[in-house]
Design an enzyme around this catalytic site. Sequence first.
Site, mmCIF file in Angstrom:
data_model
loop_
_atom_site.group_PDB
_atom_site.id
_atom_site.type_symbol
_atom_site.label_atom_id
_atom_site.label_comp_id
_atom_site.label_asym_id
_atom_site.label_seq_id
_atom_site.Cartn_x
_atom_site.Cartn_y
_atom_site.Cartn_z
ATOM 1 N N TYR A 8 0.829 -1.207 0.000
ATOM 2 C CA TYR A 8 0.000 0.000 0.000
ATOM 3 C C TYR A 8 0.863 1.257 0.000
ATOM 4 C CZ TYR A 8 -3.275 -3.399 2.114
ATOM 5 O OH TYR A 8 -4.042 -4.500 2.399
ATOM 6 N N ASP A 9 0.519 2.194 -0.845
ATOM 7 C CA ASP A 9 1.027 3.549 -0.686
ATOM 8 C C ASP A 9 0.391 4.129 0.585
ATOM 9 O OD1 ASP A 9 2.099 6.162 -1.406
ATOM 10 O OD2 ASP A 9 0.042 6.657 -1.972
ATOM 11 N N ALA A 10 1.038 5.122 1.170
ATOM 12 C CA ALA A 10 0.521 5.699 2.417
ATOM 13 C C ALA A 10 -0.344 6.934 2.177
ATOM 14 C CB ALA A 10 1.681 6.053 3.356
ATOM 15 N N MET A 172 -1.171 -1.099 -4.343
ATOM 16 C CA MET A 172 -2.363 -0.243 -4.276
ATOM 17 C C MET A 172 -1.995 1.197 -3.961
ATOM 18 S SD MET A 172 -4.817 -2.940 -2.275
ATOM 19 C CE MET A 172 -3.462 -3.949 -1.675
ATOM 20 N N ASN A 175 -2.694 7.374 -6.037
ATOM 21 C CA ASN A 175 -1.948 8.286 -6.917
ATOM 22 C C ASN A 175 -1.623 7.575 -8.232
ATOM 23 O OD1 ASN A 175 -1.513 10.448 -4.830
ATOM 24 N ND2 ASN A 175 -0.461 8.758 -3.812
#
Length: 224
Positions: A8-10, A172, A175
């Site tokens: 996961y992106d944050a 995921m 952006n």
Amino acid sequence: MTIKAYVYDAYGTLFDVHSVTEKAELHFRGHGKAISEEWRKKQVEYFMLHQLTRTYLPFSEITRNALSYTLKKFSLQCNEEALDSLMDSYLELQVYEEVPKTLHKLQQNKVKQVIFSNGTYNMLKPLVKKRELTNVIDLLSIEDIEQFKPAPAAYQYVHETLAVNREEVLFMSSNFWDITGAAAYGFKTAWVNRGNLPLDVLGIIPHYIFSSLRDLLNERELRS
């Protein structure tokens, strides 16, 4: 091929970067929303420029520089104390409401869950701790290699660290520039399209498009 890692992106994916608006409004009444939007815009622009020019700065410094620019743009006077206060808001970002429940449910699948972010560990650890996610998700930062996403070296780093096949990673992000980098590297991708935006015209089609992370629980293929 079975998914063995959810990555996961944050910022913007798990944590709402625009939750800084409230504190910005406290300091600069009537400007909170504009500050939040310009700050994020400049933050992304700056780390992209640092990557392209190979002049690495930690994401925390980039974030502070982007804030300083934003306040100057709007002709807003700010002392160091106020700057520190606004920077602290990045350590207290709100988590999107479905995220904790989704991550805890997915933990039952025994699939590794990892945050992989351009943010520094000093920025990410307080967020994960505050939102009580420490026991369900691991942290990786580009700080380890000083290569910002969407550079291929960033995705290679998380890939090698996870020690799985590229096709076994579901990456995921909300952006699309991040989805573009991950897809180009060979990861499976899920665009978390929180803003109901059209696809960017870049020749990239994500494997999945979610309106929120809750949709991840509904994908039978990913839960099996």
